[in-house]
Design a protein around this motif. Structure first.
Motif, PDB file in Angstrom:
ATOM      1  N   SER A  59      25.621  -5.332 -20.304  1.00 55.31           N
ATOM      2  CA  SER A  59      24.911  -6.343 -19.520  1.00 55.31           C
ATOM      3  C   SER A  59      25.052  -6.118 -18.019  1.00 55.31           C
ATOM      4  N   LEU A  60      25.614  -4.973 -17.625  1.00 52.73           N
ATOM      5  CA  LEU A  60      25.777  -4.653 -16.204  1.00 52.73           C
ATOM      6  C   LEU A  60      24.743  -3.629 -15.758  1.00 52.73           C
ATOM      7  N   VAL A  61      24.133  -3.909 -14.622  1.00 49.69           N
ATOM      8  CA  VAL A  61      23.124  -3.020 -14.053  1.00 49.69           C
ATOM      9  C   VAL A  61      23.572  -2.627 -12.651  1.00 49.69           C
ATOM     10  N   THR A  62      23.603  -1.323 -12.387  1.00 49.44           N
ATOM     11  CA  THR A  62      23.884  -0.852 -11.033  1.00 49.44           C
ATOM     12  C   THR A  62      22.561  -0.526 -10.376  1.00 49.44           C
ATOM     13  N   ALA A  63      22.362  -1.123  -9.206  1.00 49.37           N
ATOM     14  CA  ALA A  63      21.116  -0.955  -8.470  1.00 49.37           C
ATOM     15  C   ALA A  63      21.393  -0.279  -7.142  1.00 49.37           C
ATOM     16  N   GLN A  64      20.606   0.735  -6.836  1.00 54.02           N
ATOM     17  CA  GLN A  64      20.679   1.329  -5.512  1.00 54.02           C
ATOM     18  C   GLN A  64      19.939   0.401  -4.568  1.00 54.02           C
ATOM     19  N   MET A  65      20.607   0.018  -3.479  1.00 53.08           N
ATOM     20  CA  MET A  65      20.071  -0.962  -2.547  1.00 53.08           C
ATOM     21  C   MET A  65      19.591  -0.338  -1.244  1.00 53.08           C
ATOM     22  N   GLU A  66      20.045   0.874  -0.956  1.00 53.27           N
ATOM     23  CA  GLU A  66      19.658   1.601   0.253  1.00 53.27           C
ATOM     24  C   GLU A  66      19.600   3.078  -0.077  1.00 53.27           C
ATOM     25  N   GLY A  67      18.903   3.816   0.758  1.00 49.87           N
ATOM     26  CA  GLY A  67      18.854   5.262   0.618  1.00 49.87           C
ATOM     27  C   GLY A  67      17.627   5.741  -0.143  1.00 49.87           C
ATOM     28  N   PHE A  68      17.650   7.029  -0.472  1.00 49.76           N
ATOM     29  CA  PHE A  68      16.530   7.672  -1.161  1.00 49.76           C
ATOM     30  C   PHE A  68      16.576   7.372  -2.646  1.00 49.76           C
ATOM     31  N   VAL A  69      15.434   6.978  -3.213  1.00 47.62           N
ATOM     32  CA  VAL A  69      15.299   6.732  -4.649  1.00 47.62           C
ATOM     33  C   VAL A  69      14.000   7.350  -5.150  1.00 47.62           C
ATOM     34  N   GLU A  70      13.932   7.539  -6.448  1.00 45.88           N
ATOM     35  CA  GLU A  70      12.709   7.986  -7.101  1.00 45.88           C
ATOM     36  C   GLU A  70      12.331   6.960  -8.150  1.00 45.88           C
ATOM     37  N   ALA A  71      11.037   6.727  -8.308  1.00 38.37           N
ATOM     38  CA  ALA A  71      10.542   5.790  -9.309  1.00 38.37           C
ATOM     39  C   ALA A  71       9.197   6.271  -9.832  1.00 38.37           C
ATOM     40  N   ALA A  72       8.869   5.852 -11.030  1.00 36.68           N
ATOM     41  CA  ALA A  72       7.526   6.112 -11.568  1.00 36.68           C
ATOM     42  C   ALA A  72       6.563   5.183 -10.843  1.00 36.68           C
ATOM     43  N   TYR A  73       5.326   5.617 -10.688  1.00 35.10           N
ATOM     44  CA  TYR A  73       4.312   4.733 -10.115  1.00 35.10           C
ATOM     45  C   TYR A  73       3.088   4.706 -11.012  1.00 35.10           C
ATOM     46  N   THR A  74       2.346   3.599 -10.899  1.00 38.58           N
ATOM     47  CA  THR A  74       1.084   3.455 -11.606  1.00 38.58           C
ATOM     48  C   THR A  74      -0.009   3.212 -10.567  1.00 38.58           C
ATOM     49  N   GLY A  75      -1.241   3.434 -10.970  1.00 36.40           N
ATOM     50  CA  GLY A  75      -2.361   3.242 -10.050  1.00 36.40           C
ATOM     51  C   GLY A  75      -2.508   4.421  -9.108  1.00 36.40           C
ATOM     52  N   GLU A  76      -3.017   4.137  -7.912  1.00 40.13           N
ATOM     53  CA  GLU A  76      -3.253   5.204  -6.946  1.00 40.13           C
ATOM     54  C   GLU A  76      -1.930   5.810  -6.469  1.00 40.13           C
ATOM     55  N   ALA A  77      -1.980   7.093  -6.149  1.00 43.19           N
ATOM     56  CA  ALA A  77      -0.791   7.774  -5.642  1.00 43.19           C
ATOM     57  C   ALA A  77      -0.458   7.240  -4.256  1.00 43.19           C
ATOM     58  N   PRO A  78       0.815   6.919  -4.001  1.00 38.69           N
ATOM     59  CA  PRO A  78       1.190   6.472  -2.661  1.00 38.69           C
ATOM     60  C   PRO A  78       0.958   7.587  -1.643  1.00 38.69           C
ATOM     61  N   ALA A  79       0.616   7.192  -0.432  1.00 42.78           N
ATOM     62  CA  ALA A  79       0.484   8.146   0.666  1.00 42.78           C
ATOM     63  C   ALA A  79       1.887   8.443   1.212  1.00 42.78           C
TER      64      ALA A  79
END
Length: 116
Positions: A55-75
């Motif tokens: 039930s514990l989640v570690t979240a990155q709050m600052e810095g470089f991250v990668e994520a999946a995206y949907t819809g148009e590609a970000p610029a």
């Protein structure tokens, strides 16, 4: 995404209790009781999930991250990103959605790298 890595840049993470199921790379939010939740569709997020232990989640709050995206590609550059409601992010035009510095876009695999 590329042979160059930005991981570790200004990285900061916190661990929270959660009642939701998370996958690595998902945007996170909080509910009114201060419990970590999945960020709502089209809503702002406070971090990106980097680890789940029960039930514990570690979240990155600052810095470089990668994520999946949907819809148009970000610029590249400063882009408004919101949660897509499916464990990823999407480009937004809504007021109140934060700007993030996008420095990697992998349109082939629908991945975006940005600075929180």
């Amino acid at each position: 995404m590329k042979n160059i890595s930005y991981r570790g840049f200004n990285s900061s993470a916190l661990t929270f209790e959660s009642e939701a199921e998370f996958t690595k790379g998902a945007p996170i939010g909080f509910n009114s009781e201060g419990v970590c939740t999945q960020a709502e569709k089209d809503g702002a997020f406070i971090g990106i999930c980097v680890s789940v232990r029960g039930s514990l989640v570690t979240a990155q709050m600052e810095g470089f991250v990668e994520a999946a995206y949907t819809g148009e590609a970000p610029a590249y550059g400063w882009v408004k990103l919101c949660a897509d409601g499916n464990g990823g992010v999407a480009v937004s035009t809504e007021d109140g959605v934060p700007l993030y510095r996008v420095i990697e876009v992998d349109a082939e695999n629908n991945k975006v790298g940005f600075i929180l």
